[in-house]
Motif scaffolding. Sequence first.
Motif, PDB file in Angstrom:
ATOM      1  N   SER A  78      85.381  51.861  45.733  1.00 46.66           N
ATOM      2  CA  SER A  78      85.939  52.482  46.888  1.00 46.66           C
ATOM      3  C   SER A  78      87.416  52.577  46.708  1.00 46.66           C
ATOM      4  CB  SER A  78      85.638  51.603  48.077  1.00 46.66           C
ATOM      5  OG  SER A  78      86.558  52.100  49.318  1.00 46.66           O
ATOM      6  N   PRO A  79      87.902  53.804  47.115  1.00 43.51           N
ATOM      7  CA  PRO A  79      89.586  53.802  46.981  1.00 43.51           C
ATOM      8  C   PRO A  79      90.243  52.824  47.758  1.00 43.51           C
ATOM      9  CG  PRO A  79      88.598  55.827  48.108  1.00 43.51           C
ATOM     10  CD  PRO A  79      87.325  54.780  47.674  1.00 43.51           C
ATOM     11  N   ASN A  80      89.446  52.441  48.587  1.00 49.30           N
ATOM     12  CA  ASN A  80      90.156  51.356  49.955  1.00 49.30           C
ATOM     13  C   ASN A  80      90.398  50.042  49.077  1.00 49.30           C
ATOM     14  OD1 ASN A  80      90.891  52.686  52.006  1.00 49.30           O
ATOM     15  ND2 ASN A  80      88.658  53.045  52.302  1.00 49.30           N
ATOM     16  N   TYR A  81      89.635  49.556  48.237  1.00 58.49           N
ATOM     17  CA  TYR A  81      89.669  48.244  47.509  1.00 58.49           C
ATOM     18  C   TYR A  81      91.149  48.447  46.453  1.00 58.49           C
ATOM     19  CZ  TYR A  81      85.069  47.293  48.820  1.00 58.49           C
ATOM     20  OH  TYR A  81      83.914  47.045  49.570  1.00 58.49           O
ATOM     21  N   ARG A  82      92.268  48.229  47.192  1.00 58.96           N
ATOM     22  CA  ARG A  82      93.437  48.182  46.485  1.00 58.96           C
ATOM     23  C   ARG A  82      94.251  46.749  47.494  1.00 58.96           C
ATOM     24  NH1 ARG A  82      93.674  52.961  49.439  1.00 58.96           N
ATOM     25  NH2 ARG A  82      95.468  52.479  50.190  1.00 58.96           N
ATOM     26  N   VAL A  83      95.081  46.310  46.599  1.00 59.40           N
ATOM     27  CA  VAL A  83      95.881  44.969  47.118  1.00 59.40           C
ATOM     28  C   VAL A  83      96.479  45.604  48.274  1.00 59.40           C
ATOM     29  CG1 VAL A  83      97.516  43.614  46.514  1.00 59.40           C
ATOM     30  CG2 VAL A  83      96.074  44.002  44.867  1.00 59.40           C
ATOM     31  N   GLY A  84      96.565  44.856  49.356  1.00 53.18           N
ATOM     32  CA  GLY A  84      97.481  45.042  50.713  1.00 53.18           C
ATOM     33  C   GLY A  84      96.479  45.868  51.425  1.00 53.18           C
ATOM     34  N   VAL A  85      95.434  46.394  51.195  1.00 53.80           N
ATOM     35  CA  VAL A  85      94.620  47.174  52.281  1.00 53.80           C
ATOM     36  C   VAL A  85      93.891  46.243  53.038  1.00 53.80           C
ATOM     37  CG1 VAL A  85      92.567  48.943  52.392  1.00 53.80           C
ATOM     38  CG2 VAL A  85      94.266  49.387  50.772  1.00 53.80           C
ATOM     39  N   ASN A  86      93.876  46.520  54.431  1.00 53.99           N
ATOM     40  CA  ASN A  86      93.299  45.722  55.237  1.00 53.99           C
ATOM     41  C   ASN A  86      91.769  46.289  55.413  1.00 53.99           C
ATOM     42  OD1 ASN A  86      92.085  45.315  58.467  1.00 53.99           O
ATOM     43  ND2 ASN A  86      93.354  43.595  57.791  1.00 53.99           N
ATOM     44  N   MET A  88      89.281  45.633  57.561  1.00 56.13           N
ATOM     45  CA  MET A  88      88.868  45.976  58.905  1.00 56.13           C
ATOM     46  C   MET A  88      89.194  47.551  59.225  1.00 56.13           C
ATOM     47  SD  MET A  88      87.230  43.708  60.265  1.00 56.13           S
ATOM     48  CE  MET A  88      87.328  43.903  62.169  1.00 56.13           C
ATOM     49  N   ARG A  89      90.659  47.894  59.011  1.00 59.79           N
ATOM     50  CA  ARG A  89      91.202  49.188  59.322  1.00 59.79           C
ATOM     51  C   ARG A  89      90.331  50.164  58.223  1.00 59.79           C
ATOM     52  NH1 ARG A  89      96.407  46.405  59.298  1.00 59.79           N
ATOM     53  NH2 ARG A  89      96.975  46.837  61.494  1.00 59.79           N
ATOM     54  N   ALA A  90      90.178  49.862  57.184  1.00 56.20           N
ATOM     55  CA  ALA A  90      89.409  50.813  56.288  1.00 56.20           C
ATOM     56  C   ALA A  90      87.993  50.989  56.723  1.00 56.20           C
ATOM     57  CB  ALA A  90      89.145  50.155  54.936  1.00 56.20           C
ATOM     58  N   VAL A  91      87.230  50.083  57.031  1.00 53.17           N
ATOM     59  CA  VAL A  91      86.018  50.137  57.501  1.00 53.17           C
ATOM     60  C   VAL A  91      85.808  50.888  58.733  1.00 53.17           C
ATOM     61  CG1 VAL A  91      83.882  48.739  58.387  1.00 53.17           C
ATOM     62  CG2 VAL A  91      84.874  48.195  56.184  1.00 53.17           C
ATOM     63  N   PHE A  92      86.636  50.817  59.727  1.00 53.12           N
ATOM     64  CA  PHE A  92      86.622  51.317  60.987  1.00 53.12           C
ATOM     65  C   PHE A  92      87.024  52.718  61.192  1.00 53.12           C
ATOM     66  CE2 PHE A  92      85.389  47.050  62.521  1.00 53.12           C
ATOM     67  CZ  PHE A  92      84.479  47.181  63.534  1.00 53.12           C
ATOM     68  N   LEU A  93      88.229  52.928  60.333  1.00 58.19           N
ATOM     69  CA  LEU A  93      89.127  53.963  60.627  1.00 58.19           C
ATOM     70  C   LEU A  93      89.044  55.142  59.483  1.00 58.19           C
ATOM     71  CD1 LEU A  93      92.446  52.057  61.746  1.00 58.19           C
ATOM     72  CD2 LEU A  93      90.236  52.990  62.959  1.00 58.19           C
ATOM     73  N   ASP A  94      88.634  54.835  58.342  1.00 57.99           N
ATOM     74  CA  ASP A  94      88.519  55.787  57.180  1.00 57.99           C
ATOM     75  C   ASP A  94      87.093  56.395  57.155  1.00 57.99           C
ATOM     76  OD1 ASP A  94      88.424  57.279  54.860  1.00 57.99           O
ATOM     77  OD2 ASP A  94      89.343  55.732  53.598  1.00 57.99           O
ATOM     78  N   PRO A  95      87.027  57.805  57.507  1.00 57.91           N
ATOM     79  CA  PRO A  95      85.855  58.281  57.316  1.00 57.91           C
ATOM     80  C   PRO A  95      85.206  58.356  55.880  1.00 57.91           C
ATOM     81  CG  PRO A  95      87.433  60.049  58.461  1.00 57.91           C
ATOM     82  CD  PRO A  95      87.991  58.552  58.017  1.00 57.91           C
ATOM     83  N   ALA A  96      85.857  58.388  55.214  1.00 62.62           N
ATOM     84  CA  ALA A  96      85.336  58.279  53.620  1.00 62.62           C
ATOM     85  C   ALA A  96      84.754  57.052  53.081  1.00 62.62           C
ATOM     86  CB  ALA A  96      86.424  58.487  52.763  1.00 62.62           C
ATOM     87  N   GLU A  97      85.329  55.876  53.899  1.00 62.29           N
ATOM     88  CA  GLU A  97      84.964  54.415  53.829  1.00 62.29           C
ATOM     89  C   GLU A  97      83.166  54.480  54.630  1.00 62.29           C
ATOM     90  OE1 GLU A  97      84.334  50.949  52.028  1.00 62.29           O
ATOM     91  OE2 GLU A  97      86.007  52.214  52.037  1.00 62.29           O
ATOM     92  N   HIS A  98      83.372  55.276  55.999  1.00 66.67           N
ATOM     93  CA  HIS A  98      82.146  55.214  56.657  1.00 66.67           C
ATOM     94  C   HIS A  98      80.947  55.982  55.826  1.00 66.67           C
ATOM     95  CE1 HIS A  98      80.450  56.208  60.944  1.00 66.67           C
ATOM     96  NE2 HIS A  98      79.439  55.885  60.117  1.00 66.67           N
ATOM     97  N   ALA A  99      81.318  57.102  55.363  1.00 63.08           N
ATOM     98  CA  ALA A  99      80.553  58.072  54.447  1.00 63.08           C
ATOM     99  C   ALA A  99      79.789  57.131  53.325  1.00 63.08           C
ATOM    100  CB  ALA A  99      81.152  59.201  53.963  1.00 63.08           C
ATOM    101  N   LEU A 100      80.448  56.229  52.410  1.00 61.54           N
ATOM    102  CA  LEU A 100      80.019  55.377  51.376  1.00 61.54           C
ATOM    103  C   LEU A 100      78.826  54.413  51.922  1.00 61.54           C
ATOM    104  CD1 LEU A 100      83.403  54.503  49.479  1.00 61.54           C
ATOM    105  CD2 LEU A 100      81.647  56.042  48.679  1.00 61.54           C
ATOM    106  N   ARG A 101      78.969  53.820  53.103  1.00 60.26           N
ATOM    107  CA  ARG A 101      78.279  52.917  53.719  1.00 60.26           C
ATOM    108  C   ARG A 101      76.990  53.301  54.260  1.00 60.26           C
ATOM    109  NH1 ARG A 101      80.728  48.082  51.799  1.00 60.26           N
ATOM    110  NH2 ARG A 101      83.138  48.636  51.668  1.00 60.26           N
ATOM    111  N   ARG A 102      76.002  53.278  53.910  1.00 64.02           N
ATOM    112  CA  ARG A 102      74.806  53.536  54.467  1.00 64.02           C
ATOM    113  C   ARG A 102      74.261  52.453  55.670  1.00 64.02           C
ATOM    114  NH1 ARG A 102      70.296  53.605  49.808  1.00 64.02           N
ATOM    115  NH2 ARG A 102      69.267  52.565  51.495  1.00 64.02           N
ATOM    116  N   ASP A 103      74.776  51.251  55.305  1.00 68.45           N
ATOM    117  CA  ASP A 103      74.859  50.135  56.328  1.00 68.45           C
ATOM    118  C   ASP A 103      75.980  50.089  57.156  1.00 68.45           C
ATOM    119  OD1 ASP A 103      76.214  49.292  54.216  1.00 68.45           O
ATOM    120  OD2 ASP A 103      75.513  47.368  54.373  1.00 68.45           O
ATOM    121  N   TRP A 104      76.721  51.215  57.654  1.00 72.44           N
ATOM    122  CA  TRP A 104      77.854  50.945  58.289  1.00 72.44           C
ATOM    123  C   TRP A 104      78.053  50.133  59.619  1.00 72.44           C
ATOM    124  CZ3 TRP A 104      80.456  52.649  62.601  1.00 72.44           C
ATOM    125  CH2 TRP A 104      81.848  52.633  62.901  1.00 72.44           C
ATOM    126  N   LEU A 105      76.851  50.563  60.259  1.00 72.92           N
ATOM    127  CA  LEU A 105      76.754  49.484  61.563  1.00 72.92           C
ATOM    128  C   LEU A 105      76.527  48.078  61.376  1.00 72.92           C
ATOM    129  CD1 LEU A 105      74.644  52.017  63.823  1.00 72.92           C
ATOM    130  CD2 LEU A 105      77.075  51.357  64.146  1.00 72.92           C
TER     131      LEU A 105
END
Length: 146
Positions: A78-86, A88-105
């Motif tokens: 995931s592009p969100n796996y970077r030092v300093g990224v939170n 919680m913010r990535a999972v809840f706010l980034d539509p791309a992260e949501h799209a990567l996760r079949r088990d998002w809920l």
Amino acid sequence: MDSSNALGEYLRARREQVRPADVGIVPGGLRRVPGLRREEVALLAGISADYYLRLEQGRDRNKFTDILAVNELCTALSPNYRVGVNMMRAVFLDPAEHALRRDWLDLTDEAVAVLRANVGPDLSDPRLVELVTELRRAVVESQVTG
């Protein structure tokens, strides 16, 4: 190993196994312990010596789900796996992260549970209040616009 500070024990053990010459540091001055000094590890990791000390002492645990370190495989996931990224913010706010996760809920339910467990009774922590306020606002806005 003391499970209350497993990260600190791990960091100390690894730090003691690396010689300054192994990482291109010219040894200078007397060393009280074998291996790298805390300041040297912090410099190599690109973090402040104070922050490294807090990690090693168990005073600054990853309770708000901030990413502290990554490797190549992690960043490929995931592009969100970077030092300093939170996360919680990535999972809840980034539509791309949501799209990567079949088990998002399920993931969001688990993320909230982990945050609650990590924070414990300290609900007035300013950083927690800021994070929850931001996430709540984003959820409300998405319900209004979506």
